[in-house]
Design an enzyme around this catalytic site. Structure first.
Site, PDB file in Angstrom:
ATOM      1  N   ASP A   1     -10.444  -2.306  34.117  1.00 39.36           N
ATOM      2  CA  ASP A   1     -11.722  -2.602  33.850  1.00 39.36           C
ATOM      3  C   ASP A   1     -12.821  -2.674  34.639  1.00 39.36           C
ATOM      4  O   ASP A   1     -13.783  -3.509  34.699  1.00 39.36           O
ATOM      5  CB  ASP A   1     -11.727  -3.807  32.936  1.00 39.36           C
ATOM      6  CG  ASP A   1     -10.886  -3.672  31.582  1.00 39.36           C
ATOM      7  OD1 ASP A   1     -10.694  -2.457  31.182  1.00 39.36           O
ATOM      8  OD2 ASP A   1     -10.240  -4.563  31.148  1.00 39.36           O
TER       9      ASP A   1
ATOM     10  N   HIS B   1     -14.837  -0.654  26.873  1.00 37.35           N
ATOM     11  CA  HIS B   1     -14.218  -1.803  26.641  1.00 37.35           C
ATOM     12  C   HIS B   1     -15.059  -2.853  26.104  1.00 37.35           C
ATOM     13  O   HIS B   1     -16.419  -2.612  26.324  1.00 37.35           O
ATOM     14  CB  HIS B   1     -14.160  -2.426  28.274  1.00 37.35           C
ATOM     15  CG  HIS B   1     -13.663  -3.838  28.453  1.00 37.35           C
ATOM     16  ND1 HIS B   1     -12.241  -4.040  28.538  1.00 37.35           N
ATOM     17  CD2 HIS B   1     -14.349  -4.976  28.661  1.00 37.35           C
ATOM     18  CE1 HIS B   1     -12.148  -5.574  28.509  1.00 37.35           C
ATOM     19  NE2 HIS B   1     -13.290  -6.138  28.900  1.00 37.35           N
TER      20      HIS B   1
ATOM     21  N   ASN C   1     -13.153   4.956  29.825  1.00 34.54           N
ATOM     22  CA  ASN C   1     -12.678   4.127  28.973  1.00 34.54           C
ATOM     23  C   ASN C   1     -13.724   3.123  28.237  1.00 34.54           C
ATOM     24  O   ASN C   1     -14.929   3.049  28.600  1.00 34.54           O
ATOM     25  CB  ASN C   1     -11.943   3.083  29.704  1.00 34.54           C
ATOM     26  CG  ASN C   1     -11.348   1.872  28.870  1.00 34.54           C
ATOM     27  OD1 ASN C   1     -10.646   2.085  27.966  1.00 34.54           O
ATOM     28  ND2 ASN C   1     -11.304   0.708  29.509  1.00 34.54           N
TER      29      ASN C   1
ATOM     30  N   SER D   1     -10.142   3.258  15.622  1.00 36.14           N
ATOM     31  CA  SER D   1     -11.477   3.485  15.224  1.00 36.14           C
ATOM     32  C   SER D   1     -12.398   4.011  16.225  1.00 36.14           C
ATOM     33  O   SER D   1     -13.535   4.746  15.949  1.00 36.14           O
ATOM     34  CB  SER D   1     -12.024   2.135  14.597  1.00 36.14           C
ATOM     35  OG  SER D   1     -12.266   1.333  15.807  1.00 36.14           O
TER      36      SER D   1
ATOM     37  N   SER E   1     -18.988  -1.474  26.820  1.00 35.88           N
ATOM     38  CA  SER E   1     -19.394  -0.785  28.391  1.00 35.88           C
ATOM     39  C   SER E   1     -18.353   0.530  27.936  1.00 35.88           C
ATOM     40  O   SER E   1     -17.150   0.268  27.831  1.00 35.88           O
ATOM     41  CB  SER E   1     -18.783  -1.554  29.638  1.00 35.88           C
ATOM     42  OG  SER E   1     -19.479  -2.971  29.331  1.00 35.88           O
TER      43      SER E   1
ATOM     44  N   THR F   1     -11.023   3.661  37.099  1.00 34.82           N
ATOM     45  CA  THR F   1     -10.420   3.405  38.503  1.00 34.82           C
ATOM     46  C   THR F   1      -9.053   2.490  38.420  1.00 34.82           C
ATOM     47  O   THR F   1      -8.788   2.042  37.577  1.00 34.82           O
ATOM     48  CB  THR F   1     -11.676   2.574  39.413  1.00 34.82           C
ATOM     49  OG1 THR F   1     -11.707   1.490  39.012  1.00 34.82           O
ATOM     50  CG2 THR F   1     -12.615   3.340  39.647  1.00 34.82           C
TER      51      THR F   1
HETATM   52  C1  GRF Z   1     -11.735  -1.491  21.105  1.00 32.52           C
HETATM   53  O1  GRF Z   1     -12.382  -2.910  20.832  1.00 32.52           O
HETATM   54  C2  GRF Z   1     -11.799  -1.015  22.586  1.00 32.52           C
HETATM   55  O2  GRF Z   1     -12.962  -1.373  23.137  1.00 32.52           O
HETATM   56  C3  GRF Z   1     -10.720  -1.623  23.095  1.00 32.52           C
HETATM   57  O3  GRF Z   1      -9.654  -1.689  22.389  1.00 32.52           O
HETATM   58  C4  GRF Z   1     -10.373  -1.572  20.962  1.00 32.52           C
HETATM   59  C5  GRF Z   1      -9.725  -0.276  20.395  1.00 32.52           C
HETATM   60  O4  GRF Z   1      -9.791  -0.135  18.821  1.00 32.52           O
HETATM   61  N1  GRF Z   1     -10.448  -0.875  24.377  1.00 32.52           N
HETATM   62  P1  GRF Z   1      -9.911   1.122  18.065  1.00 32.52           P
HETATM   63  O5  GRF Z   1      -8.179   1.457  18.303  1.00 32.52           O
HETATM   64  O6  GRF Z   1     -10.509   2.013  18.699  1.00 32.52           O
HETATM   65  O7  GRF Z   1     -10.072   0.662  16.631  1.00 32.52           O
END
Ligand code: GRF
Length: 217
Positions: free
Chosen positions: A148, A112, A110, A16, A139, A144
């Site tokens: 996270d 998170h 990334n 997503s 975030s 690195t």
């Molecule tokens: C998201 O919550 C993202 O923050 C985390 O993994 C999930 C991935 O969801 N790293 P999607 O595949 O982007 O729907």
């Protein structure tokens, strides 16, 4: 018009956040182009999203490699071959080696689902509820070698409501993720993010505004 920044997006699942990036990049005025979507999982739904948007995809199954180093070397080769200059992790569920992280230092980001440095790792929403925090969020950070842990680029906060379940809180945060990730990517593509002593400084944001960007702002 200036050349758009070429990025590779790495996924493992539903994608997503990838969709949010695809939607942003569908606007020719957005300064980013997705050169390649890589998944380590062959049936990740995100691959369908990329194909529908006409973006190149590649499956690199981690199980086919004898070591993390060998898998990361294959990732590195595919990313470089695509011409991507920046790597976006979007739900990519593999730990990356120190060598790979260092090779892409300052050029890999990334998203998170927590307000880092709180709640690194998995099950962030459940842990936030159990900790009783009143604000939670997401975030975007530079990657690195430590999980996270890299310099924060942008964050968005949401309230934790008394009746929240893990799912309801996840949904509220995810809606923010979909706004925050394209926003952060634009800042990088516009050359406005600089890392100074481990802290990201954003050109064009005055004083305290730069540490938390609300998706609406
Ligand atoms: C998201 O919550 C993202 O923050 C985390 O993994 C999930 C991935 O969801 N790293 P999607 O595949 O982007 O729907």
């Amino acid at each position: 018009m200036a050349a758009r920044l070429k990025v590779a997006v790495l996924i493992s699942g539903r994608g997503s956040n990838l969709q949010a990036l695809l939607d942003a990049c569908a606007d020719p005025a957005f300064p980013v182009e997705i050169a390649l979507v890589i998944s380590n999982i062959a049936d990740a739904y995100g691959l369908e999203r990329a194909k529908k948007a006409g973006v190149a995809t590649q499956v690199i199954p981690h199980k086919g490699f004898p070591s993390r180093e060998a898998f990361d070397a294959a990732l590195d080769e595919a990313i470089r071959a695509s011409g991507a200059e920046l790597v976006c992790l979007a739900g990519f569920m593999r730990l990356l080696t120190k060598g790979f992280s260092e090779a892409w230092a300052g050029r890999m980001i990334n998203i998170h689902p927590s307000l880092l440095p709180s709640f690194k790792g998995l099950h962030t929403h459940q842990r936030a509820i159990e900790a009783g925090v009143k604000l939670h969020g997401c975030s975007v950070h530079f990657v690195t070698p430590d999980l996270d842990d890299g310099p924060l680029i942008a964050q968005a906060a949401v309230p934790v409501l008394p009746a929240d379940t893990e799912d309801s809180l996840a949904q509220r945060v995810l809606a923010c993720e979909h706004q925050l990730y394209p926003m952060a990517l634009r800042l990088i593509a516009e050359g406005r993010c600089k890392i100074e002593q481990g802290v990201v400084k954003i050109d064009g944001h005055a004083g305290g505004e730069q540490s938390i960007l609300s998706p609406a702002g």
